[in-house]
Design a protein around this motif. Structure first.
Motif, PDB file in Angstrom:
ATOM      1  N   LEU A 164       9.302 -10.070   1.338  1.00  0.00           N
ATOM      2  CA  LEU A 164       8.109 -10.672   2.110  1.00  0.00           C
ATOM      3  C   LEU A 164       7.844 -11.877   1.739  1.00  0.00           C
ATOM      4  CD1 LEU A 164       5.974  -7.361   2.379  1.00  0.00           C
ATOM      5  CD2 LEU A 164       7.718  -8.152   3.858  1.00  0.00           C
ATOM      6  N   SER A 165       8.032 -13.042   2.427  1.00  0.00           N
ATOM      7  CA  SER A 165       7.526 -14.326   2.231  1.00  0.00           C
ATOM      8  C   SER A 165       5.938 -14.369   2.291  1.00  0.00           C
ATOM      9  CB  SER A 165       8.134 -15.279   3.032  1.00  0.00           C
ATOM     10  OG  SER A 165       9.545 -15.346   2.838  1.00  0.00           O
ATOM     11  N   ALA A 166       5.462 -15.341   1.732  1.00  0.00           N
ATOM     12  CA  ALA A 166       3.926 -15.425   1.817  1.00  0.00           C
ATOM     13  C   ALA A 166       3.614 -15.175   3.140  1.00  0.00           C
ATOM     14  CB  ALA A 166       3.736 -16.931   1.360  1.00  0.00           C
ATOM     15  N   GLY A 167       2.476 -14.538   3.533  1.00  0.00           N
ATOM     16  CA  GLY A 167       2.168 -14.377   4.778  1.00  0.00           C
ATOM     17  C   GLY A 167       2.855 -13.073   5.698  1.00  0.00           C
ATOM     18  N   GLU A 168       3.750 -12.623   5.349  1.00  0.00           N
ATOM     19  CA  GLU A 168       4.789 -11.788   6.073  1.00  0.00           C
ATOM     20  C   GLU A 168       4.181 -10.315   5.677  1.00  0.00           C
ATOM     21  OE1 GLU A 168       9.102 -13.456   6.847  1.00  0.00           O
ATOM     22  OE2 GLU A 168       8.973 -12.452   4.986  1.00  0.00           O
ATOM     23  N   SER A 169       4.700  -9.367   6.703  1.00  0.00           N
ATOM     24  CA  SER A 169       4.427  -7.848   6.494  1.00  0.00           C
ATOM     25  C   SER A 169       5.479  -7.297   6.879  1.00  0.00           C
ATOM     26  CB  SER A 169       3.264  -7.568   7.428  1.00  0.00           C
ATOM     27  OG  SER A 169       3.506  -7.694   8.888  1.00  0.00           O
ATOM     28  N   TYR A 170       5.511  -5.848   6.378  1.00  0.00           N
ATOM     29  CA  TYR A 170       6.693  -5.014   6.628  1.00  0.00           C
ATOM     30  C   TYR A 170       6.171  -3.546   6.967  1.00  0.00           C
ATOM     31  CZ  TYR A 170      10.725  -1.845   5.910  1.00  0.00           C
ATOM     32  OH  TYR A 170      11.639  -1.018   6.065  1.00  0.00           O
ATOM     33  N   GLN A 171       6.368  -3.097   8.058  1.00  0.00           N
ATOM     34  CA  GLN A 171       5.914  -1.708   8.435  1.00  0.00           C
ATOM     35  C   GLN A 171       6.931  -0.692   8.553  1.00  0.00           C
ATOM     36  OE1 GLN A 171       4.316  -0.746  12.722  1.00  0.00           O
ATOM     37  NE2 GLN A 171       2.373  -1.689  11.469  1.00  0.00           N
ATOM     38  N   TYR A 172       6.827   0.563   8.146  1.00  0.00           N
ATOM     39  CA  TYR A 172       7.618   1.553   8.193  1.00  0.00           C
ATOM     40  C   TYR A 172       6.835   2.882   8.584  1.00  0.00           C
ATOM     41  CZ  TYR A 172       6.530   3.085   3.418  1.00  0.00           C
ATOM     42  OH  TYR A 172       5.871   3.408   2.537  1.00  0.00           O
ATOM     43  N   VAL A 173       7.816   3.852   8.972  1.00  0.00           N
ATOM     44  CA  VAL A 173       7.205   5.292   9.174  1.00  0.00           C
ATOM     45  C   VAL A 173       8.173   6.126   8.475  1.00  0.00           C
ATOM     46  CG1 VAL A 173       6.998   6.917  11.015  1.00  0.00           C
ATOM     47  CG2 VAL A 173       6.592   4.555  11.549  1.00  0.00           C
ATOM     48  N   SER A 174       7.387   7.114   7.864  1.00  0.00           N
ATOM     49  CA  SER A 174       8.125   8.262   7.119  1.00  0.00           C
ATOM     50  C   SER A 174       7.246   9.425   7.260  1.00  0.00           C
ATOM     51  CB  SER A 174       8.151   7.706   5.561  1.00  0.00           C
ATOM     52  OG  SER A 174       8.954   8.610   4.751  1.00  0.00           O
ATOM     53  N   GLY A 175       7.480  10.419   6.247  1.00  0.00           N
ATOM     54  CA  GLY A 175       6.830  11.774   6.480  1.00  0.00           C
ATOM     55  C   GLY A 175       7.240  12.489   5.115  1.00  0.00           C
ATOM     56  N   CYS A 176       6.628  13.653   5.140  1.00  0.00           N
ATOM     57  CA  CYS A 176       6.483  14.647   3.994  1.00  0.00           C
ATOM     58  C   CYS A 176       6.330  15.998   4.544  1.00  0.00           C
ATOM     59  CB  CYS A 176       5.981  14.427   2.707  1.00  0.00           C
ATOM     60  SG  CYS A 176       4.000  14.493   3.099  1.00  0.00           S
ATOM     61  N   ASN A 177       7.135  17.165   4.113  1.00  0.00           N
ATOM     62  CA  ASN A 177       6.731  18.397   4.659  1.00  0.00           C
ATOM     63  C   ASN A 177       5.766  18.948   3.729  1.00  0.00           C
ATOM     64  OD1 ASN A 177       8.763  18.627   6.486  1.00  0.00           O
ATOM     65  ND2 ASN A 177      10.345  18.945   4.975  1.00  0.00           N
ATOM     66  N   LEU A 178       4.680  19.332   4.376  1.00  0.00           N
ATOM     67  CA  LEU A 178       3.653  20.394   3.817  1.00  0.00           C
ATOM     68  C   LEU A 178       3.605  21.741   3.875  1.00  0.00           C
ATOM     69  CD1 LEU A 178       0.416  18.068   4.581  1.00  0.00           C
ATOM     70  CD2 LEU A 178       1.778  18.108   2.522  1.00  0.00           C
ATOM     71  N   LYS A 179       3.629  22.533   2.846  1.00  0.00           N
ATOM     72  CA  LYS A 179       3.625  24.148   2.846  1.00  0.00           C
ATOM     73  C   LYS A 179       2.130  24.606   3.454  1.00  0.00           C
ATOM     74  CE  LYS A 179       7.222  24.303  -0.556  1.00  0.00           C
ATOM     75  NZ  LYS A 179       7.658  24.924  -1.956  1.00  0.00           N
ATOM     76  N   THR A 180       1.307  23.840   3.509  1.00  0.00           N
ATOM     77  CA  THR A 180      -0.056  24.154   4.168  1.00  0.00           C
ATOM     78  C   THR A 180      -0.270  23.395   5.219  1.00  0.00           C
ATOM     79  OG1 THR A 180      -1.292  23.108   2.409  1.00  0.00           O
ATOM     80  CG2 THR A 180      -0.497  25.472   1.932  1.00  0.00           C
ATOM     81  N   GLU A 181      -1.236  24.113   5.928  1.00  0.00           N
ATOM     82  CA  GLU A 181      -1.558  22.925   7.032  1.00  0.00           C
ATOM     83  C   GLU A 181      -2.429  21.810   6.622  1.00  0.00           C
ATOM     84  OE1 GLU A 181      -4.031  24.837   9.913  1.00  0.00           O
ATOM     85  OE2 GLU A 181      -2.705  26.719  10.156  1.00  0.00           O
ATOM     86  N   MET A 182      -2.973  21.527   5.495  1.00  0.00           N
ATOM     87  CA  MET A 182      -3.449  20.603   4.949  1.00  0.00           C
ATOM     88  C   MET A 182      -3.208  20.032   3.560  1.00  0.00           C
ATOM     89  SD  MET A 182      -7.629  21.332   5.754  1.00  0.00           S
ATOM     90  CE  MET A 182      -8.231  19.808   5.206  1.00  0.00           C
ATOM     91  N   GLY A 183      -3.253  18.825   3.289  1.00  0.00           N
ATOM     92  CA  GLY A 183      -2.875  18.323   2.080  1.00  0.00           C
ATOM     93  C   GLY A 183      -3.329  16.889   1.800  1.00  0.00           C
ATOM     94  N   LYS A 184      -2.797  16.235   0.750  1.00  0.00           N
ATOM     95  CA  LYS A 184      -3.138  14.748   0.483  1.00  0.00           C
ATOM     96  C   LYS A 184      -2.077  14.368  -0.223  1.00  0.00           C
ATOM     97  CE  LYS A 184      -6.053  15.674  -3.498  1.00  0.00           C
ATOM     98  NZ  LYS A 184      -7.433  15.799  -4.007  1.00  0.00           N
ATOM     99  N   MET A 185      -2.041  12.863  -0.219  1.00  0.00           N
ATOM    100  CA  MET A 185      -1.100  12.271  -1.080  1.00  0.00           C
ATOM    101  C   MET A 185      -1.726  10.691  -1.483  1.00  0.00           C
ATOM    102  SD  MET A 185       1.584  11.232   1.964  1.00  0.00           S
ATOM    103  CE  MET A 185       2.870  10.535   0.732  1.00  0.00           C
ATOM    104  N   TYR A 186      -1.005  10.315  -2.557  1.00  0.00           N
ATOM    105  CA  TYR A 186      -1.515   9.050  -2.963  1.00  0.00           C
ATOM    106  C   TYR A 186      -0.444   8.472  -3.739  1.00  0.00           C
ATOM    107  CZ  TYR A 186      -2.288  11.114  -7.625  1.00  0.00           C
ATOM    108  OH  TYR A 186      -2.076  11.508  -8.684  1.00  0.00           O
ATOM    109  N   GLY A 187      -0.138   7.064  -3.902  1.00  0.00           N
ATOM    110  CA  GLY A 187       0.660   6.562  -4.523  1.00  0.00           C
ATOM    111  C   GLY A 187       0.783   5.034  -4.787  1.00  0.00           C
TER     112      GLY A 187
END
Length: 74
Positions: free
Chosen positions: A47-70
């Motif tokens: 990314l050059s100065a002022g640029e942005s990058y967007q992506y879509v991803s996902g994860c499988n949860l074994k329960t209906e709710m969860g949380k993530m950080y990174g």
């Protein structure tokens, strides 16, 4: 399945490259998983100065709710 969209913006005056990422994922049953590796979705965007990058991803949860950080290493 939890899907998310991330936008990374470069607010610096210099170019950066996304090298690595690490996510810590918790199901509501307190099960913890860590996911880390090079880039995101198989890409190490530059990314050059002022640029942005967007992506879509996902994860499988074994329960209906969860949380993530990174973080990213640029």
């Amino acid at each position: 399945m939890f899907a998310y969209r991330i936008t990374i913006e470069n607010h610096n005056k210099f170019t950066v490259k996304l090298l690595r990422r690490k996510w810590v994922i918790f199901d509501s049953n307190a099960e913890k998983r860590e996911v880390e590796g090079e880039g995101v979705v198989g890409v190490q965007p530059v990314l050059s100065a002022g640029e942005s990058y967007q992506y879509v991803s996902g994860c499988n949860l074994k329960t209906e709710m969860g949380k993530m950080y990174g973080h990213y290493e640029m």
